[in-house]
Design a protein around this motif. Structure first.
Motif, PDB file in Angstrom:
ATOM      1  N   LEU A  32      47.244  52.600  34.369  1.00 32.67           N
ATOM      2  CA  LEU A  32      45.837  53.125  34.289  1.00 32.67           C
ATOM      3  C   LEU A  32      44.844  52.095  33.957  1.00 32.67           C
ATOM      4  CD1 LEU A  32      46.362  56.830  32.702  1.00 32.67           C
ATOM      5  CD2 LEU A  32      46.315  55.839  35.021  1.00 32.67           C
ATOM      6  N   ALA A  33      45.064  51.697  32.666  1.00 33.34           N
ATOM      7  CA  ALA A  33      44.489  50.375  32.155  1.00 33.34           C
ATOM      8  C   ALA A  33      45.035  49.265  31.169  1.00 33.34           C
ATOM      9  CB  ALA A  33      43.124  50.905  31.324  1.00 33.34           C
ATOM     10  N   ARG A  34      44.474  48.155  31.157  1.00 37.91           N
ATOM     11  CA  ARG A  34      45.150  47.047  30.459  1.00 37.91           C
ATOM     12  C   ARG A  34      44.771  46.975  29.094  1.00 37.91           C
ATOM     13  NH1 ARG A  34      43.908  42.924  27.960  1.00 37.91           N
ATOM     14  NH2 ARG A  34      41.581  42.978  28.608  1.00 37.91           N
ATOM     15  N   HIS A  35      43.357  47.580  28.797  1.00 39.89           N
ATOM     16  CA  HIS A  35      42.979  47.665  27.567  1.00 39.89           C
ATOM     17  C   HIS A  35      42.407  49.025  27.232  1.00 39.89           C
ATOM     18  CE1 HIS A  35      41.677  46.092  23.627  1.00 39.89           C
ATOM     19  NE2 HIS A  35      40.542  46.719  23.874  1.00 39.89           N
ATOM     20  N   LEU A  36      42.609  49.731  26.043  1.00 41.06           N
ATOM     21  CA  LEU A  36      42.620  51.135  25.775  1.00 41.06           C
ATOM     22  C   LEU A  36      41.542  51.172  24.668  1.00 41.06           C
ATOM     23  CD1 LEU A  36      46.020  52.893  26.419  1.00 41.06           C
ATOM     24  CD2 LEU A  36      44.063  52.861  28.008  1.00 41.06           C
ATOM     25  N   ILE A  37      40.673  51.776  24.643  1.00 37.84           N
ATOM     26  CA  ILE A  37      39.656  52.158  23.669  1.00 37.84           C
ATOM     27  C   ILE A  37      39.507  53.555  23.433  1.00 37.84           C
ATOM     28  CG2 ILE A  37      37.350  51.813  22.636  1.00 37.84           C
ATOM     29  CD1 ILE A  37      36.930  49.272  24.589  1.00 37.84           C
ATOM     30  N   ALA A  38      39.463  54.044  22.170  1.00 42.14           N
ATOM     31  CA  ALA A  38      39.100  55.356  21.626  1.00 42.14           C
ATOM     32  C   ALA A  38      37.990  55.452  21.066  1.00 42.14           C
ATOM     33  CB  ALA A  38      40.678  56.134  21.011  1.00 42.14           C
ATOM     34  N   ALA A  39      36.991  56.319  21.284  1.00 47.47           N
ATOM     35  CA  ALA A  39      35.760  56.295  20.566  1.00 47.47           C
ATOM     36  C   ALA A  39      35.395  57.591  20.076  1.00 47.47           C
ATOM     37  CB  ALA A  39      34.444  55.806  21.454  1.00 47.47           C
ATOM     38  N   ASP A  40      35.047  57.671  18.886  1.00 50.87           N
ATOM     39  CA  ASP A  40      34.615  59.145  18.407  1.00 50.87           C
ATOM     40  C   ASP A  40      33.896  58.942  17.189  1.00 50.87           C
ATOM     41  OD1 ASP A  40      36.424  62.055  18.866  1.00 50.87           O
ATOM     42  OD2 ASP A  40      35.395  61.650  16.896  1.00 50.87           O
ATOM     43  N   CYS A  41      33.014  60.048  16.926  1.00 52.12           N
ATOM     44  CA  CYS A  41      32.204  59.876  15.574  1.00 52.12           C
ATOM     45  C   CYS A  41      32.638  60.139  14.473  1.00 52.12           C
ATOM     46  CB  CYS A  41      31.065  60.855  15.916  1.00 52.12           C
ATOM     47  SG  CYS A  41      31.301  62.717  15.967  1.00 52.12           S
ATOM     48  N   SER A  42      34.020  60.924  14.336  1.00 51.21           N
ATOM     49  CA  SER A  42      34.856  61.158  13.097  1.00 51.21           C
ATOM     50  C   SER A  42      35.827  60.084  12.833  1.00 51.21           C
ATOM     51  CB  SER A  42      35.672  62.448  13.413  1.00 51.21           C
ATOM     52  OG  SER A  42      36.460  62.829  12.359  1.00 51.21           O
ATOM     53  N   PRO A  43      35.557  59.619  11.480  1.00 48.15           N
ATOM     54  CA  PRO A  43      36.568  58.586  10.985  1.00 48.15           C
ATOM     55  C   PRO A  43      37.777  59.014  10.823  1.00 48.15           C
ATOM     56  CG  PRO A  43      34.398  58.559   9.535  1.00 48.15           C
ATOM     57  CD  PRO A  43      34.492  59.978  10.571  1.00 48.15           C
ATOM     58  N   ASP A  44      38.148  60.310  10.554  1.00 45.57           N
ATOM     59  CA  ASP A  44      39.392  60.817  10.434  1.00 45.57           C
ATOM     60  C   ASP A  44      40.295  60.827  11.870  1.00 45.57           C
ATOM     61  OD1 ASP A  44      39.110  61.660   7.817  1.00 45.57           O
ATOM     62  OD2 ASP A  44      38.528  63.737   8.078  1.00 45.57           O
ATOM     63  N   VAL A  45      39.391  61.223  12.932  1.00 45.17           N
ATOM     64  CA  VAL A  45      39.865  61.536  14.321  1.00 45.17           C
ATOM     65  C   VAL A  45      40.449  59.901  14.445  1.00 45.17           C
ATOM     66  CG1 VAL A  45      39.477  61.371  16.517  1.00 45.17           C
ATOM     67  CG2 VAL A  45      38.822  63.318  15.266  1.00 45.17           C
ATOM     68  N   LEU A  46      39.711  58.725  14.305  1.00 49.66           N
ATOM     69  CA  LEU A  46      39.815  57.288  14.646  1.00 49.66           C
ATOM     70  C   LEU A  46      41.021  56.890  13.905  1.00 49.66           C
ATOM     71  CD1 LEU A  46      36.359  56.113  14.868  1.00 49.66           C
ATOM     72  CD2 LEU A  46      37.777  56.624  16.929  1.00 49.66           C
ATOM     73  N   ASN A  47      40.925  57.314  12.630  1.00 55.73           N
ATOM     74  CA  ASN A  47      42.278  56.948  11.799  1.00 55.73           C
ATOM     75  C   ASN A  47      43.740  57.446  11.929  1.00 55.73           C
ATOM     76  OD1 ASN A  47      40.705  55.577   9.910  1.00 55.73           O
ATOM     77  ND2 ASN A  47      40.447  57.263   8.414  1.00 55.73           N
ATOM     78  N   ARG A  48      43.384  58.746  12.896  1.00 56.42           N
ATOM     79  CA  ARG A  48      44.672  59.471  13.197  1.00 56.42           C
ATOM     80  C   ARG A  48      45.253  58.674  14.582  1.00 56.42           C
ATOM     81  NH1 ARG A  48      49.461  60.632  12.342  1.00 56.42           N
ATOM     82  NH2 ARG A  48      50.449  62.413  13.138  1.00 56.42           N
ATOM     83  N   VAL A  49      44.198  58.429  15.285  1.00 56.55           N
ATOM     84  CA  VAL A  49      44.645  57.756  16.740  1.00 56.55           C
ATOM     85  C   VAL A  49      45.134  56.148  16.268  1.00 56.55           C
ATOM     86  CG1 VAL A  49      43.360  56.167  18.591  1.00 56.55           C
ATOM     87  CG2 VAL A  49      42.737  58.772  18.122  1.00 56.55           C
ATOM     88  N   ARG A  50      44.742  55.503  15.287  1.00 57.95           N
ATOM     89  CA  ARG A  50      45.342  54.203  14.570  1.00 57.95           C
ATOM     90  C   ARG A  50      46.739  54.718  14.322  1.00 57.95           C
ATOM     91  NH1 ARG A  50      40.554  53.642  11.976  1.00 57.95           N
ATOM     92  NH2 ARG A  50      39.098  51.870  12.744  1.00 57.95           N
ATOM     93  N   GLU A  51      46.982  55.534  13.893  1.00 59.75           N
ATOM     94  CA  GLU A  51      48.382  56.023  13.229  1.00 59.75           C
ATOM     95  C   GLU A  51      49.215  56.306  14.174  1.00 59.75           C
ATOM     96  OE1 GLU A  51      46.925  58.016   8.834  1.00 59.75           O
ATOM     97  OE2 GLU A  51      47.495  59.068  10.486  1.00 59.75           O
ATOM     98  N   LEU A  52      48.783  56.947  15.088  1.00 62.68           N
ATOM     99  CA  LEU A  52      49.582  57.327  16.571  1.00 62.68           C
ATOM    100  C   LEU A  52      49.739  56.043  17.437  1.00 62.68           C
ATOM    101  CD1 LEU A  52      48.067  60.783  17.158  1.00 62.68           C
ATOM    102  CD2 LEU A  52      50.196  60.399  16.340  1.00 62.68           C
ATOM    103  N   ASP A  53      48.951  55.186  17.227  1.00 61.21           N
ATOM    104  CA  ASP A  53      49.117  53.784  18.156  1.00 61.21           C
ATOM    105  C   ASP A  53      48.996  54.267  19.686  1.00 61.21           C
ATOM    106  OD1 ASP A  53      49.297  51.121  18.401  1.00 61.21           O
ATOM    107  OD2 ASP A  53      51.412  51.306  18.572  1.00 61.21           O
ATOM    108  N   ILE A  54      47.896  54.922  19.918  1.00 60.50           N
ATOM    109  CA  ILE A  54      47.683  55.565  21.223  1.00 60.50           C
ATOM    110  C   ILE A  54      46.674  54.919  21.965  1.00 60.50           C
ATOM    111  CG2 ILE A  54      48.960  57.643  21.191  1.00 60.50           C
ATOM    112  CD1 ILE A  54      46.114  58.954  20.849  1.00 60.50           C
ATOM    113  N   ALA A  55      46.024  53.637  21.251  1.00 62.68           N
ATOM    114  CA  ALA A  55      44.722  52.918  21.661  1.00 62.68           C
ATOM    115  C   ALA A  55      44.903  51.518  21.140  1.00 62.68           C
ATOM    116  CB  ALA A  55      43.584  53.599  21.473  1.00 62.68           C
TER     117      ALA A  55
END
Length: 296
Positions: A32-55
Motif C-alpha cells: 500500500l505504501a512505503r512509508h506510513l504516517i499516523a496523525a492524531d490530536c491525542s497524545p495517548d493515541v499516538l503513544n499507543r500507535v508507537r507501542e503497536l509499531d503500526i506506523a
C-alpha cells in the motif's frame, strides 16, 4: 515478484478501528505504501500507535503530514471531515490524493471539491466493514477482506485517481463499487444507520425499565437481545454525527420501517397468522441472501 507499493508516503488521520486496520494491512502486505504516517490530536493515541509499531512515523501535525504525503485518508468522525480537509488541503502537493471513510456523504463531495488545490484529487470511500470497538487496538489487517468498499468520488474526479484508490482498497482485500453520494446515503441509512438507531433505542428502553425488571432483563438476556444490541456498544460521537448528518434520509427510512412495523403489529393484534408467517419468511430470505453474498 511482490507488487510495488501504490504510494510512497501514506498518512492515516485517526488511527482508530478503520485507520489502524489500514495501517496493519499496509504493514502486513507492504503493497500500500512505503512509508506510513499516523496523525492524531491525542497524545495517548499516538503513544499507543508507537507501542503497536503500526506506523513509521506519528505526529500531531496534520498539515506537516499532509505536505509530505502522496495520499491522506481521514478516518475520523463524519462531523470532523470537512474542517480537517479544508485545513490540510492547502498543504497537499500536486498529484496527491485526499480520501476519507465517512459513513455519510451528504454534500461532502461538492463542498470539499471546491477547496481542492490544482492537481490534488478527492476520492472518498466507505468500507462497509467494522466492529463495535474503537481505538488503535481495535484494528486488524483482515477487517476489509471480502467486504464491500463504496467509492464515492465527486463528479469530474480524475479517472486515474479513482483507479488508484480502487486498487488500494482491493489490495486491502475489499470488493469495490463506485456510486453517487445520494445513493450511498440511501443505502447506508437502511443497512447501517437504521439498525444502529434501533439498537441504541432498545438498550435505552431496557435501561428505563423498573429496577427489578431491568436487572432481570440484563441478567437473562438471550441471544436475540445480545445479537441485536451488540452494535449499541459503538462510539457515541461517531454515531451522533452520522445521525445528524444523514438526518433527512434516515428519518425517511425510519418512517418506512415504522409503517412496516405497524403492519406486523396489526397482524399480531388481529391474529393473522398468514401475514405474520409471510413477514418472518421474508426476513429469513433477506438473511439467507446475506449469507449467500458472504456478508454475514
Amino acid at each position: 515478484m511482490a507488487e510495488a507499493p501504490l504510494f510512497d508516503t501514506l498518512t492515516i488521520v485517526g488511527p482508530g478501528l478503520i485507520g489502524s486496520s489500514l495501517l496493519r494491512r499496509a504493514r502486513q502486505t507492504g503493497t500500500l505504501a512505503r512509508h506510513l504516517i499516523a496523525a492524531d490530536c491525542s497524545p495517548d493515541v499516538l503513544n499507543r500507535v508507537r507501542e503497536l509499531d503500526i506506523a513509521d512515523e506519528v505526529t500531531a501535525s496534520l498539515t506537516e503530514a499532509a505536505a509530505k504525503s502522496d495520499a491522506v485518508i481521514l478516518c475520523i468522525p463524519t462531523g470532523a471531515i470537512r474542517p480537517a480537509a479544508t485545513k490540510i488541503l492547502p498543504f497537499m502537493q500536486p498529484g496527491s490524493i485526499l480520501s476519507d471513510v465517512a459513513s455519510v456523504r451528504s454534500t461532502l463531495g461538492p463542498d470539499i471539491s471546491a477547496f481542492l488545490p490544482d492537481g490534488v484529487s478527492y476520492v472518498p470511500a466507505h468500507p462497509m466493514a467494522g466492529t463495535e470497538y474503537s481505538g488503535p487496538d481495535a484494528g486488524f489487517a483482515t477487517l476489509f477482506e471480502d467486504r464491500w468498499t463504496l467509492l464515492v468520488p465527486p463528479e469530474g474526479t480524475a479517472p486515474e485517481a479513482i483507479s488508484l484508490m480502487k486498487r488500494f482498497w482491493q489490495r486491502c482485500g475489499a470488493r469495490t463499487r463506485q456510486i453517487t453520494d445520494q445513493y450511498h446515503d440511501q443505502v447506508c441509512a437502511m443497512v447501517s444507520h437504521l439498525p444502529h438507531l434501533l439498537a441504541f433505542t432498545i438498550c435505552d428502553t431496557a435501561d428505563r425499565l423498573s429496577a427489578d425488571l431491568r436487572g432481570d432483563v440484563l441478567e437473562y438476556a438471550a441471544s436475540g437481545f445480545r445479537d441485536f444490541t451488540r452494535i449499541a456498544a459503538s462510539d457515541p460521537t461517531m454515531w451522533r454525527d452520522i445521525f445528524l448528518t444523514n438526518r433527512d434520509v434516515l428519518l425517511a427510512t425510519f418512517e418506512r420501517f415504522e409503517k412496516d412495523a405497524h403492519l406486523m403489529v396489526e397482524a399480531i393484534r388481529n391474529g393473522d397468522s398468514e401475514a405474520i408467517t409471510e413477514r418472518i419468511q421474508r426476513g429469513r430470505r433477506i438473511r439467507q441472501s446475506l449469507l449467500d453474498n458472504r456478508q454475514a
